[in-house]
Design an enzyme around this catalytic site. Structure first.
Site, PDB file in Angstrom:
ATOM      1  N   ARG A  53       0.859  -1.176   0.000  1.00 20.70           N
ATOM      2  CA  ARG A  53       0.000   0.000   0.000  1.00 20.70           C
ATOM      3  C   ARG A  53       0.897   1.229   0.000  1.00 20.70           C
ATOM      4  NH1 ARG A  53       2.347   1.894   3.663  1.00 20.70           N
ATOM      5  NH2 ARG A  53       0.786   3.515   3.785  1.00 20.70           N
ATOM      6  N   ALA A  55       0.765   5.146  -2.139  1.00 20.16           N
ATOM      7  CA  ALA A  55       0.570   5.452  -3.557  1.00 20.16           C
ATOM      8  C   ALA A  55       1.726   5.009  -4.467  1.00 20.16           C
ATOM      9  CB  ALA A  55       0.280   6.934  -3.707  1.00 20.16           C
ATOM     10  N   ARG A  90      -7.512  -0.423  -6.739  1.00 18.94           N
ATOM     11  CA  ARG A  90      -7.759   0.626  -5.734  1.00 18.94           C
ATOM     12  C   ARG A  90      -7.969   1.944  -6.491  1.00 18.94           C
ATOM     13  NH1 ARG A  90      -4.224   1.048  -0.500  1.00 18.94           N
ATOM     14  NH2 ARG A  90      -6.084   2.169   0.159  1.00 18.94           N
ATOM     15  N   GLN A 201      -2.043   2.596   9.955  1.00 14.78           N
ATOM     16  CA  GLN A 201      -0.748   2.594   9.252  1.00 14.78           C
ATOM     17  C   GLN A 201       0.307   3.396  10.011  1.00 14.78           C
ATOM     18  OE1 GLN A 201      -3.711   3.148   7.826  1.00 14.78           O
ATOM     19  NE2 GLN A 201      -3.746   2.626   5.660  1.00 14.78           N
ATOM     20  N   ASP A 242      -1.991  10.934  -2.133  1.00 15.57           N
ATOM     21  CA  ASP A 242      -2.406   9.882  -3.062  1.00 15.57           C
ATOM     22  C   ASP A 242      -2.819  10.445  -4.412  1.00 15.57           C
ATOM     23  OD1 ASP A 242      -2.934   8.795  -0.181  1.00 15.57           O
ATOM     24  OD2 ASP A 242      -2.662   7.082  -1.515  1.00 15.57           O
ATOM     25  N   ASN A 252      -5.299  12.649   0.590  1.00 18.32           N
ATOM     26  CA  ASN A 252      -4.442  11.745   1.360  1.00 18.32           C
ATOM     27  C   ASN A 252      -5.326  10.983   2.345  1.00 18.32           C
ATOM     28  OD1 ASN A 252      -1.739  10.785   1.986  1.00 18.32           O
ATOM     29  ND2 ASN A 252      -1.932  11.855   3.928  1.00 18.32           N
ATOM     30  N   LYS A 253      -4.724  10.126   3.117  1.00 15.72           N
ATOM     31  CA  LYS A 253      -5.446   9.263   4.063  1.00 15.72           C
ATOM     32  C   LYS A 253      -6.458  10.048   4.887  1.00 15.72           C
ATOM     33  CE  LYS A 253      -5.255   5.712   4.326  1.00 15.72           C
ATOM     34  NZ  LYS A 253      -6.230   4.810   3.664  1.00 15.72           N
TER      35      LYS A 253
HETATM   36  O1  MRU Z   1      -4.526   3.282   2.166  1.00 11.23           O
HETATM   37  P1  MRU Z   1      -3.019   3.451   2.062  1.00 11.23           P
HETATM   38  O2  MRU Z   1      -2.280   2.872   3.217  1.00 11.23           O
HETATM   39  O3  MRU Z   1      -2.500   2.989   0.716  1.00 11.23           O
HETATM   40  O4  MRU Z   1      -2.850   5.024   2.121  1.00 11.23           O
HETATM   41  C1  MRU Z   1      -1.556   5.569   2.098  1.00 11.23           C
HETATM   42  C2  MRU Z   1      -1.544   7.027   2.284  1.00 11.23           C
HETATM   43  O5  MRU Z   1      -2.538   7.696   2.396  1.00 11.23           O
HETATM   44  C3  MRU Z   1      -0.198   7.663   2.224  1.00 11.23           C
HETATM   45  O6  MRU Z   1      -0.133   8.770   3.064  1.00 11.23           O
HETATM   46  C4  MRU Z   1       0.006   8.103   0.779  1.00 11.23           C
HETATM   47  O7  MRU Z   1      -0.158   7.026  -0.099  1.00 11.23           O
HETATM   48  C5  MRU Z   1       1.298   8.703   0.575  1.00 11.23           C
HETATM   49  S1  MRU Z   1       2.476   7.451   0.384  1.00 11.23           S
HETATM   50  C6  MRU Z   1       3.999   7.962   0.097  1.00 11.23           C
END
Ligand code: MRU
Length: 363
Positions: A53, A55, A90, A201, A242, A252-253
């Site tokens: 996981r 991006a 995704r 995470q 993302d 982002n998350k």
């Molecule tokens: O759902 P995830 O764990 O794939 O989400 C990841 C994030 O939101 C990260 O902050 C984002 O991908 C940046 S990664 C360098």
């Protein structure tokens, strides 16, 4: 990056050349398990189930997924079908589309017989490029942290959300790359790690990789950031992304937006580490246009963790009859973003600055 002093990347070609291997991130932080991906379906499943996981890493895994599929069927139809399958894995991180479209465009110009080998090499180039991009983001972000340290002359406290470290990329990370660079440069720093419900995470991955590297950090619940900012305990925030629109809106998350609001209200600089493959030039309005992944409510109603008897178990948190909503991402409007730390340098989060960045060299 190193795990128990051994250098690792998050994805690598297997010694027999027949597969790629990944770190199964659903098993961290309690178990370190490498997993072999031998087929397109393996790659798609690893992305969908979040064994990989983040991006940039999703994009690289998808590129290898195309390469793995070309070993079995390299016709035009097979190429289209493989790409389409991966694109559905995704929806939010645009790096997936970026990498798959790059593979599709590159391979469609080649005869079918040449595709298997070429695809493997192109996927490896995408992986290598990711490492270079993140290393450059680290160098540019280091200057910002250094500036804060020079003004403050004390430990720099940095808040981050989710995991945008080396586990989310091939190496270095995006948001954590400046932190690793500053740590290596001897700047005293401390990281506030948002736990990042529901999949945690931050608590499980960011805390684990910072600990492996020896970076001082403290895990906090997602609701604590505003309080810390009000009390002068956060000097800056750095998050990953993302998808970023052409106007600088940042997806982002889930929970990132609330941290940006708190940072804005408290005058705390809020930076986004953005590799340019995360830019979506086709979008103008992040809140309206970016597709937000909705995942199973089970991720909210249940939690997994290590029990005192050494077993990893899943427990239910909510009453059996309560339903749960699970939005994976949110959008932070550009006006709340202090700057985008890219591989080309620090860029303001607005359309003109982002366009101008295109003409700058990758440094
Ligand atoms: O759902 P995830 O764990 O794939 O989400 C990841 C994030 O939101 C990260 O902050 C984002 O991908 C940046 S990664 C360098």
């Amino acid at each position: 990056m190193k795990i128990n002093e051994i250098p690792y990347r998050t994805i690598w070609q297997s010694l027999d050349g027949g597969a790629v291997e990944i770190i199964d991130q659903t098993r961290l932080p309690h178990e370190f398990v490498a997993l072999r991906l031998s087929t397109l379906r393996d790659a798609e499943d690893a992305i969908r189930s979040m064994q990989v996981r983040g991006a940039p890493l999703i994009g690289v895994t998808a590129a290898y997924g195309v390469a793995l599929s070309m070993r079995h069927h390299a016709s035009d139809a097979a190429l289209q079908a493989s790409c389409d399958l991966l694109l559905r894995a995704r929806p939010t991180a645009v790096n997936l589309r970026w990498a798959v479209e790059r593979m599709r465009t590159f391979l469609s110009l080649l005869p079918a017989g040449a595709r298997a080998e070429a695809a493997w090499q192109e996927a490896a180039r995408i992986a290598e490029q990711d490492v270079q991009i993140n290393e450059a983001i680290g160098r540019h972000g280091l200057q910002i942290i250094r500036g804060i340290h020079q003004r403050k002359n004390d430990t720099v406290n940095i808040l981050t959300h989710c995991n945008a470290g080396w586990l989310a990329t091939v190496d270095w990370g995006t948001a954590l790359a400046p932190i690793y660079a500053a740590f290596e440069a001897g700047i005293p720093l401390h990281v506030w790690v948002d736990e990042t419900r529901p999949r945690n995470q931050g608590a499980s991955l960011t805390a684990w990789e910072l600990a492996q590297h020896g970076v001082p950090h403290t895990v906090i619940v997602d609701n604590a950031g505003g309080h810390l900012m009000q009390h002068g305990m956060v000097d800056m925030a750095i998050v990953g992304c993302d998808r970023v629109t052409a106007t600088g809106d940042v997806c982002n998350k889930i929970g990132t937006y609330l941290k940006a609001l708190a940072a804005f209200d408290n005058g705390v600089p809020f930076y986004v580490a953005m590799p340019t493959p995360t830019l979506d030039w086709t979008l103008q309005d992040g809140v309206r246009e970016i597709p937000i992944e909705e995942r199973s409510g089970d991720e909210v109603t249940y939690m997994e963790g290590l029990c005192d008897d050494g077993q990893v178990r899943r427990i239910r948190l909510t009453p059996a009859g309560s339903s749960a909503a699970n939005y994976g991402f949110d959008v932070t409007p550009a006006r709340l973003v202090t700057g985008l730390i890219t591989e080309r340098g620090l860029v303001a989060a607005n359309a003109a600055a982002i366009r101008a960045m295109l003409h700058q060299d990758f440094i």
